[in-house]
Scaffold this motif. Structure first.
Motif, PDB file in Angstrom:
ATOM      1  N   ALA A 110      11.436  12.429  -9.291  1.00 44.76           N
ATOM      2  CA  ALA A 110      10.497  11.588 -10.052  1.00 44.76           C
ATOM      3  C   ALA A 110      10.374  10.204  -9.421  1.00 44.76           C
ATOM      4  CB  ALA A 110      10.948  11.483 -11.511  1.00 44.76           C
ATOM      5  N   VAL A 111      11.502   9.617  -9.035  1.00 48.85           N
ATOM      6  CA  VAL A 111      11.483   8.295  -8.396  1.00 48.85           C
ATOM      7  C   VAL A 111      10.775   8.371  -7.045  1.00 48.85           C
ATOM      8  CG1 VAL A 111      12.915   6.457  -7.410  1.00 48.85           C
ATOM      9  CG2 VAL A 111      13.516   7.452  -9.630  1.00 48.85           C
ATOM     10  N   ASP A 112      11.113   9.388  -6.247  1.00 49.56           N
ATOM     11  CA  ASP A 112      10.493   9.522  -4.926  1.00 49.56           C
ATOM     12  C   ASP A 112       8.980   9.679  -5.028  1.00 49.56           C
ATOM     13  OD1 ASP A 112      12.937   9.253  -3.672  1.00 49.56           O
ATOM     14  OD2 ASP A 112      13.176  11.402  -3.260  1.00 49.56           O
ATOM     15  N   LEU A 113       8.514  10.444  -6.013  1.00 48.63           N
ATOM     16  CA  LEU A 113       7.066  10.604  -6.180  1.00 48.63           C
ATOM     17  C   LEU A 113       6.397   9.268  -6.504  1.00 48.63           C
ATOM     18  CD1 LEU A 113       6.853  14.037  -8.015  1.00 48.63           C
ATOM     19  CD2 LEU A 113       5.827  13.459  -5.799  1.00 48.63           C
ATOM     20  N   SER A 114       7.058   8.462  -7.321  1.00 54.63           N
ATOM     21  CA  SER A 114       6.509   7.143  -7.620  1.00 54.63           C
ATOM     22  C   SER A 114       6.463   6.287  -6.358  1.00 54.63           C
ATOM     23  CB  SER A 114       7.337   6.440  -8.691  1.00 54.63           C
ATOM     24  OG  SER A 114       6.861   5.127  -8.874  1.00 54.63           O
ATOM     25  N   ILE A 115       7.567   6.248  -5.644  1.00 52.66           N
ATOM     26  CA  ILE A 115       7.687   5.407  -4.457  1.00 52.66           C
ATOM     27  C   ILE A 115       6.701   5.826  -3.364  1.00 52.66           C
ATOM     28  CG2 ILE A 115       9.223   4.857  -2.513  1.00 52.66           C
ATOM     29  CD1 ILE A 115      11.572   5.048  -4.536  1.00 52.66           C
ATOM     30  N   GLU A 116       6.591   7.126  -3.143  1.00 48.06           N
ATOM     31  CA  GLU A 116       5.843   7.627  -1.991  1.00 48.06           C
ATOM     32  C   GLU A 116       4.383   7.965  -2.282  1.00 48.06           C
ATOM     33  OE1 GLU A 116       8.246  10.943  -0.798  1.00 48.06           O
ATOM     34  OE2 GLU A 116       9.995   9.658  -0.459  1.00 48.06           O
ATOM     35  N   LYS A 117       4.048   8.233  -3.558  1.00 40.87           N
ATOM     36  CA  LYS A 117       2.719   8.750  -3.818  1.00 40.87           C
ATOM     37  C   LYS A 117       1.931   7.998  -4.896  1.00 40.87           C
ATOM     38  CE  LYS A 117       0.359  13.079  -4.823  1.00 40.87           C
ATOM     39  NZ  LYS A 117       0.476  14.509  -5.046  1.00 40.87           N
ATOM     40  N   TYR A 118       2.556   7.699  -6.019  1.00 35.77           N
ATOM     41  CA  TYR A 118       1.789   7.257  -7.183  1.00 35.77           C
ATOM     42  C   TYR A 118       1.683   5.761  -7.421  1.00 35.77           C
ATOM     43  CZ  TYR A 118       1.872  12.180  -8.529  1.00 35.77           C
ATOM     44  OH  TYR A 118       1.724  13.527  -8.553  1.00 35.77           O
ATOM     45  N   CYS A 119       2.710   4.994  -7.116  1.00 38.59           N
ATOM     46  CA  CYS A 119       2.716   3.578  -7.523  1.00 38.59           C
ATOM     47  C   CYS A 119       1.875   2.712  -6.577  1.00 38.59           C
ATOM     48  CB  CYS A 119       4.141   3.047  -7.606  1.00 38.59           C
ATOM     49  SG  CYS A 119       4.194   1.328  -8.175  1.00 38.59           S
ATOM     50  N   GLY A 120       0.685   2.356  -7.029  1.00 34.22           N
ATOM     51  CA  GLY A 120      -0.211   1.523  -6.242  1.00 34.22           C
ATOM     52  C   GLY A 120       0.320   0.117  -6.023  1.00 34.22           C
ATOM     53  N   VAL A 121       1.045  -0.410  -7.006  1.00 34.27           N
ATOM     54  CA  VAL A 121       1.598  -1.760  -6.848  1.00 34.27           C
ATOM     55  C   VAL A 121       2.647  -1.758  -5.734  1.00 34.27           C
ATOM     56  CG1 VAL A 121       2.828  -3.645  -7.984  1.00 34.27           C
ATOM     57  CG2 VAL A 121       1.090  -2.372  -9.239  1.00 34.27           C
TER      58      VAL A 121
END
Length: 140
Positions: A110-121
């Protein structure tokens, strides 16, 4: 899709900004402990935005994976350049998960997906700073 905000000078070093969600908040600098405006410092607000953006992703993905934790917080620190304009050159994001029988594999995904794909900021921060991340698991 464009976001638009309006920021209005209130007094001294205080500004009030609206938000596309309809909520107002104050930004600025104050030396007074009991300042009624309680402003956020603009650069620190950027760090908070990074944490919230990534946190929203992590919670959403974890829910979809049916992964549970009892508490979750994100600590973000930024190191500024010495010269003006002072910008963050290094940002560190520490993810802290608390719970019993934490599924570290799913949480990491879940963290990796945020870091690598989803979090635009986070992607915006990468345009001007080195971003370091670390996950901490706390059994309770």
């Amino acid at each position: 899709m464009a976001d638009k905000v309006t920021t209005v000078w209130k007094e001294k070093m205080i500004f009030e900004s609206d938000n596309p969600s309809g909520f107002n908040f104050n930004l600025g600098v104050t030396e007074e402990e009991n300042d009624p405006y309680k402003p956020l410092r603009p650069k620190a607000a950027m760090l908070s935005s990074l944490a919230a953006c990534s946190g929203l992703d992590v919670v959403s993905v974890a829910e979809k994976m049916k992964t549970e934790f009892s508490d979750f917080n994100i600590e973000v620190s930024g190191e500024l350049t010495e010269e003006h304009p002072k910008t963050y050159h290094t940002v560190t994001v520490d993810y802290h998960f608390y719970g019993k029988d934490l599924n570290e594999k799913k949480i990491k995904k879940a963290v990796d997906l945020s870091i690598e794909k989803y979090c635009g900021v986070m992607e915006m921060f990468r345009q001007f700073a080195t971003v370091k991340t670390k996950i901490h698991y706390h059994s309770i």
